[in-house]
Enzyme design. Sequence first.
Site, mmCIF file in Angstrom:
data_model
loop_
_atom_site.group_PDB
_atom_site.id
_atom_site.type_symbol
_atom_site.label_atom_id
_atom_site.label_comp_id
_atom_site.label_asym_id
_atom_site.label_seq_id
_atom_site.Cartn_x
_atom_site.Cartn_y
_atom_site.Cartn_z
ATOM 1 N N SER A 79 0.853 -1.190 0.000
ATOM 2 C CA SER A 79 0.000 0.000 0.000
ATOM 3 C C SER A 79 0.887 1.238 0.000
ATOM 4 O O SER A 79 2.111 1.144 0.027
ATOM 5 C CB SER A 79 -0.894 0.009 1.236
ATOM 6 O OG SER A 79 -0.108 0.326 2.374
ATOM 7 N N LYS A 80 0.252 2.379 -0.007
ATOM 8 C CA LYS A 80 0.971 3.667 -0.016
ATOM 9 C C LYS A 80 2.023 3.740 1.081
ATOM 10 O O LYS A 80 3.062 4.375 0.906
ATOM 11 C CB LYS A 80 -0.022 4.825 0.174
ATOM 12 C CG LYS A 80 -0.673 5.276 -1.125
ATOM 13 C CD LYS A 80 -0.072 6.614 -1.586
ATOM 14 C CE LYS A 80 -0.573 7.044 -2.947
ATOM 15 N NZ LYS A 80 0.192 6.409 -4.042
ATOM 16 N N ARG A 81 1.734 3.094 2.193
ATOM 17 C CA ARG A 81 2.672 3.137 3.327
ATOM 18 C C ARG A 81 4.048 2.619 2.946
ATOM 19 O O ARG A 81 5.057 2.987 3.536
ATOM 20 C CB ARG A 81 2.168 2.264 4.481
ATOM 21 C CG ARG A 81 1.049 2.835 5.295
ATOM 22 C CD ARG A 81 0.689 1.891 6.437
ATOM 23 N NE ARG A 81 0.393 0.540 5.949
ATOM 24 C CZ ARG A 81 1.152 -0.513 6.154
ATOM 25 N NH1 ARG A 81 2.262 -0.405 6.862
ATOM 26 N NH2 ARG A 81 0.825 -1.697 5.672
ATOM 27 N N GLY A 127 5.544 3.133 0.257
ATOM 28 C CA GLY A 127 6.242 3.992 -0.707
ATOM 29 C C GLY A 127 5.455 4.076 -1.998
ATOM 30 O O GLY A 127 4.242 3.898 -1.997
ATOM 31 N N THR A 131 3.406 3.712 -5.155
ATOM 32 C CA THR A 131 2.532 2.635 -5.617
ATOM 33 C C THR A 131 2.164 2.793 -7.082
ATOM 34 O O THR A 131 1.752 1.837 -7.705
ATOM 35 C CB THR A 131 1.229 2.566 -4.789
ATOM 36 O OG1 THR A 131 0.690 3.882 -4.731
ATOM 37 C CG2 THR A 131 1.479 2.038 -3.405
#
Length: 450
Positions: free
Chosen positions: A223-225, A227, A229
């Site tokens: 996911s975005k967490r 980095g 995407t």
Amino acid sequence: MSVTENKNVRVRFAPSPTGALHIGGGHTALFNWLWARHTGGKFILRIEDTDLVRSTKEYEQTIMSGMKWLGLDWDEGVDIGGDYGPYRQSERLDLYKKYAEQLLDEGKAYKDGEAIIFKTEPGQDISFDDIVYGRVEVNSDGLREKDSDKLKDIVIIKSDGMPTYNYAVVVDDHLMQISHVIRGEDHISNTPKQILLYRALNWEVPTFAHLPMILGRDKKKLSKRHGATSIYEYRDMGYMPDSVFNFLALLGWSAGDDKEIFTRSEAADLFELSKVARRPAVFDFDKLNYINQEHLKRLEPLTRLNMVAPFWGEAGLDVEAVKNSRGEKWLADALTLMAGRGRTAKEMAEFSDYFVSFEPVKQRWNADELDKDKLKKFYEFVFAAKDFKASELEELARKWVEENGVKMKDYAMPLRYALTGMKVSPGIFEVAEHLGREECEKRLKFFGLL
Ligand code: GLU
């Protein structure tokens, strides 16, 4: 005939244009492409834009340009047409209506207001053999309303007249004669519902292959967490399309023999859907960096220059001026001299900026503690070199340090620093030769070292 020679293979990538092409979408598109190219079949791009509020033509465009950037071309699609169009779901509403009415007429569906709902019959075995996941056992009795005994019927047309995903996908995959449905494993729970619809419409069920989930290094769903995407973020960070392609292909598949670096056509030759692993694939940045570095090394010098030059430009360096004065080849050769330093084109640009301009060297320079008089004598001796060739410069340098009983590194390091503004670089005498006598003298004089 083995399945790998099957020219009737028809696969599709069916993105919803509600966002950019992300890693998961790129991965799915790529595996479909590999299978089509491996088998000599067709790869179809279908746009699933039934969510009218969130779908936009801009996203449709960015998805297509992302696919093109990755090097994935398609044989039928919204932009190029084909025999099974239209390829945009919002242009196929009459087809969805037609088959929904057929289901109503046959008593397999009912109306609830404006909506049309498919009736789930109990006790039906809707198991299927997934190429990746193997046998998936499901009975329609398992399709229940949340916290209830009631079987969950399937909405096929919503009250606004738009088809639902599970229904439109069946109509389209059938009419477009899709042989293999290759998609993310997040859709595996939709498959039994789709099989019920195929059966109710008396249509042949395609072969399913659900691709493994992609996880971050912490083993959580990517996911975005974790980095970047979206595919374009990788482009902007200086990763090459060849490497992102290579890297994505290795998420859940391997070419065998520990072969990790390959071109698109090598991958297409070697690819086997049956070899796709079921276990989740981990997105490993170190691996991506390694793959990118390997591809950068293998590039033709001028192609490499074209990859790196925009990042020099971004850093405010006047690449055109250097091309005009020294020539493209000179710049390309400077990058060859970098010999694989830099994992991305951006990094390679950063590590080699001193070839393009003296300015960043000046900005990095800070060497008050140098004993300039001692260094001057050394540089004068070395720079007297007749041809200014690396081997000649090095020979003179050795001679001088030997005669003076000093250490090479105490003289070569400040030279590196003055020419490049860096503590690490390719062999400094090679760098000096490439920069040329005039430029080297200019730099040393500027710092009072000559
Ligand atoms: N539009 C769906 C998605 O983007 C397609 C899923 C499928 O391939 O069936 O997830």
